[in-house]
Enzyme design. Structure first.
Site, PDB file in Angstrom:
ATOM      1  N   ASP A 164      58.095  30.185 -37.697  1.00  0.00           N
ATOM      2  CA  ASP A 164      59.707  30.241 -37.383  1.00  0.00           C
ATOM      3  C   ASP A 164      60.178  31.700 -37.791  1.00  0.00           C
ATOM      4  OD1 ASP A 164      60.015  30.232 -40.165  1.00  0.00           O
ATOM      5  OD2 ASP A 164      60.773  28.187 -40.233  1.00  0.00           O
ATOM      6  N   ASP A 208      55.418  30.118 -42.077  1.00  0.00           N
ATOM      7  CA  ASP A 208      55.738  29.125 -41.194  1.00  0.00           C
ATOM      8  C   ASP A 208      55.862  29.963 -39.926  1.00  0.00           C
ATOM      9  OD1 ASP A 208      55.878  26.646 -42.164  1.00  0.00           O
ATOM     10  OD2 ASP A 208      57.526  27.044 -43.381  1.00  0.00           O
ATOM     11  N   ASP A 211      62.121  32.568 -39.947  1.00  0.00           N
ATOM     12  CA  ASP A 211      62.098  33.069 -41.376  1.00  0.00           C
ATOM     13  C   ASP A 211      60.585  33.444 -41.502  1.00  0.00           C
ATOM     14  OD1 ASP A 211      64.663  33.112 -42.014  1.00  0.00           O
ATOM     15  OD2 ASP A 211      64.737  31.059 -43.117  1.00  0.00           O
ATOM     16  N   GLU A 245      54.630  30.999 -48.455  1.00  0.00           N
ATOM     17  CA  GLU A 245      56.143  31.048 -48.163  1.00  0.00           C
ATOM     18  C   GLU A 245      56.342  29.518 -48.732  1.00  0.00           C
ATOM     19  OE1 GLU A 245      57.481  31.005 -44.040  1.00  0.00           O
ATOM     20  OE2 GLU A 245      59.511  30.444 -44.574  1.00  0.00           O
TER      21      GLU A 245
END
Ligand code: TTJ
Length: 691
Positions: free
Chosen positions: A543, A541, A545, A468
């Protein structure tokens, strides 16, 4: 009604019958079961011709108990008068001279059938005996016999016992009756096959509308049964079956009925069968000799196979030929025009091709013509090129006239829509094939640029990291072991393929690169055997997203590379959230509970390193935590995980705000919120460290 005069002088004399006995195969193809039936069809064809030309409407075929077969029609009756040149009756001429027959004279018959047009004399030549009766006010009779002449040391075949006799017996009937016994010396088998005969008679009834064809089987059929004899052996016992009931075939709808019959058990696309004939009344006496007659019926089904049955002079052309090409071209032209004029094909669309209009097509096409040339393996391919253009024109004209006929608008709409569907599918698959091909072409990868490909060529060792963000991608490129590890950075979020077609998916640069990198094709053409990587690792990640990206990629793999998931080649890389360490000791923690445990283990003097995201790690940290096989933490994705991914996307991106808030509140740690990670086996990667 102006009937042409037709008498024995019209028959042309060719040659004697001995030739047939010497080389039966030359005349009937073989002496097997097919050849046997051929001599029956030679007789039946004469009655069919009489019917097709409008002089007969009832034909009876009987398979007698003694093994002989007979054919009777209610036509004009064979010519009984003398042929002055041959000095014999028309009947005798037809049964004793090869190629002699009114059917070769287009003055009297517009078209003749006959498989190879060898005629009734061939049947006589290959029969032990043959009897004829002609009903023309009185009953005429003649018998032929075959025998071995010992003094001449040869077979005499089809020899008249006496000239044609007018018995003087008055009759109201009209027509011809022929009964014959196939010669056992000639054929490998002389047993008529009921199914072969009934199937062909039914077909002939479809092809000759309104003609009644009866089949009577007077034979006794047997079933073999295993019984145990006194000595314990099993022996086969013949058990008589009940006699076959006579059957009668008559189809007033002709080809339209034929198409309905072919479509039995399938779902029709529309209810009106399209029918057209170049001859308004096919039974016009001696109609337009020399010109080609074309007739067809069409009714599509919801299937995708084509069943086109074509016939030339009543003979099924299994191998196709020029008439089928003409048929397809004519149909294609009309459907293309219709689709363009009615908005089914837009200006940007390319026209349909023949394959598009074949899907679900059920059709019968018949052509009647002179000088037929049969070609191909089984001599069932029409080899006359001059037939193509007239068939194409007839089909185009016929369909064009049908478009404006009442109730047919919907029919053509359905046909055009079906063709469009087929065309779209074809285009889609071609695009997929092109991608798959490009993907297997290594040079293409260099064009991509974004992929930092590994140098090794062994899929067992190679790993593809889908990372990412460009910044984490850059770090991963520094950290990787160049020989085995490839890095593909993803800029932003990839296309969510859930609601996109395969073609739209292929237009996405990011995913195209991914497909090319894996190199095993896509969708239907995906072949897991060709994968360049046996570990495809998603690195995103911890998180919201990151979770989203992970789910999108999993959905992509689930939809278009399912076998890659099934093979266990798809993984999720898990970056830790913390490192707890002290001098010569370090423990990674993936959530807060693990953090507490790690603190206890390390004990007094511990320090904590907190990782914010992949992009903020150094190359060394990224190597240690997520890329080094000795220390990293990979999750092997199962097929259930991949299929659940799309639900997570909906949860994250959908418009149910309440549900999302609750979901996020309950799942503060995004490494665990997937809903699926809990289920998968947390697998410590046991690979050795690279050196
Ligand atoms: C042709 O027109 C003039 C009178 O004779 C017509 C004719 O040949 N009709 C005809 C022949 N109808 N049926 C046959 C026929 C039927 C059988 C079963 C077998 C043969 C060889 C001919």
């Amino acid at each position: 009604m102006s009937e042409k005069s037709y008498n024995a002088n019209d028959l042309k004399i060719l040659e004697g019958l001995e030739a047939v006995r010497v080389r039966p195969g030359m005349y009937i193809g073989s002496t097997g079961v097919k050849g046997l039936h051929h001599i029956l069809w030679e007789i039946v064809d004469n009655s069919i011709d009489e019917a097709a030309n409008g002089y007969a409407d009832h034909i009876t075929v009987t398979l007698h108990a003694d093994g002989s077969a007979s054919v009777e029609d209610n036509g004009r009756g064979m010519p009984t008068d003398m042929n002055t040149k041959a000095h014999m009756s028309g009947v005798e001429l037809i049964f004793t001279k090869l190629h002699a027959g009114g059917k070769f004279d287009s003055e009297n018959y517009a078209f003749s059938g006959g498989l190879h047009g060898v005629g009734a004399s061939v049947t006589n030549a290959l029969s032990a005996w043959l009897k004829v009766e002609v009903y023309r006010k009185t009953v005429f009779r003649m018998t032929f016999k075959s025998y071995y002449d010992k003094s001449k040391k040869k077979w005499m075949c089809g020899v008249p016992e006496a000239p044609l006799e007018d018995t003087g017996v008055k009759t109201d009937k009209k027509g011809t009756y022929v009964r014959f016994m196939p010669e056992k010396e000639v054929f490998e088998t002389v047993e008529w096959n009921y199914d072969t005969v009934s199937k062909r008679l039914k077909e002939l009834a479809f092809l000759n509308k309104g003609v009644r064809i009866d089949l009577i089987d007077e034979r006794t059929h047997y079933r073999e049964e295993e019984v145990t004899a006194d000595d314990g052996d099993t022996v086969l016992k013949k058990v008589a079956l009940p006699k076959k009931e006579p059957v009668s075939y008559k189809y007033d709808g002709g080809l339209v009925d034929f198409v309905s019959y072919l479509n039995e058990g399938k779902t029709a696309l529309y209810s009106n069968t399209l029918y057209y004939s170049t001859v308004k009344d096919i039974k016009v006496k001696g109609a337009e000799a020399g010109k080609i007659k074309i007739e067809f019926a069409i009714c599509h089904t919801k299937d995708d196979e084509e069943s086109l049955y074509s016939f030339v002079n009543n003979i099924c052309t299994v191998e196709g030929g020029y008439h089928e090409t003409g048929f397809h071209n004519g149909l294609l032209k009309v459907i293309n025009d219709y689709a363009k004029n009615n908005g089914v094909l837009k200006a940007k669309d390319s026209p349909f091709i023949v394959d598009d209009i074949k899907e679900g097509l059920t059709a019968v096409l018949t052509v009647k013509m002179n000088n037929v040339e049969f070609e191909g393996q089984t001599k069932t391919k029409l080899g006359n090129p001059e037939v193509k253009a007239p068939v194409e024109q007839a089909v185009a004209e016929g369909l064009a006239s049908l478009i404006s006929a009442r109730g047919n608008k919907g029919v053509f709409d359905e046909i055009a829509k079906k063709a469009k569907f087929a065309a779209d599918d074809r285009i889609k698959h071609r695009a997929e094939r092109d991608i798959a091909k490009a993907a297997s072409d290594t040079d293409d990868l260099n064009l991509i640029g974004k992929l930092a490909a590994c140098s090794g060529k062994n899929p067992d060792m190679n790993e593809l990291f889908i990372v990412e963000g460009d910044s984490a991608g850059g770090t991963a490129k520094q950290a990787r072991v160049r020989q085995y590890q490839s890095i593909l950075p993803l800029r932003g979020k990839p296309l969510n393929v859930q609601k996109k077609s395969a073609l739209q998916t292929l237009q996405n640069e990011e995913l195209k690169t991914l497909i090319s990198a894996i190199g095993a094709g896509f969708n239907n053409s995906f072949d897991v055997e060709k994968t360049r990587y046996k570990k495809v690792i998603i690195l995103s990640d911890a998180d919201q997203d990151g979770l989203h990206i992970r789910c999108i990629l999993l959905t992509f793999f689930f939809k278009y590379m399912r076998d890659l998931v099934k093979a266990g080649y798809v993984y999720i890389g898990m970056p830790p959230l913390y490192k707890v360490y002290k001098k010569d000791m370090e423990i990674y923690a993936y959530d807060d509970t693990e953090l507490d445990e790690a603190i206890k283990k390390v004990g007094k003097g511990y320090q904590i390193q907190r990782y914010k995201g992949l992009g903020e790690m150094s190359a060394e940290q990224l190597w240690d935590t997520t890329m080094n096989p000795a220390t990293r933490n990979l999750i092997q994705v199962t097929i259930e995980d991949a299929s659940a991914a799309k639900d997570v996307i909906e949860m994250l991106m959908g418009d149910k705000v309440e549900g999302r808030k609750q979901f996020l509140a309950e799942n503060a740690n995004f490494n665990k919120v997937d809903g699926f990670i809990e289920k998968v086996n947390f697998k410590r990667d046991e690979g050795e460290a690279y050196d």
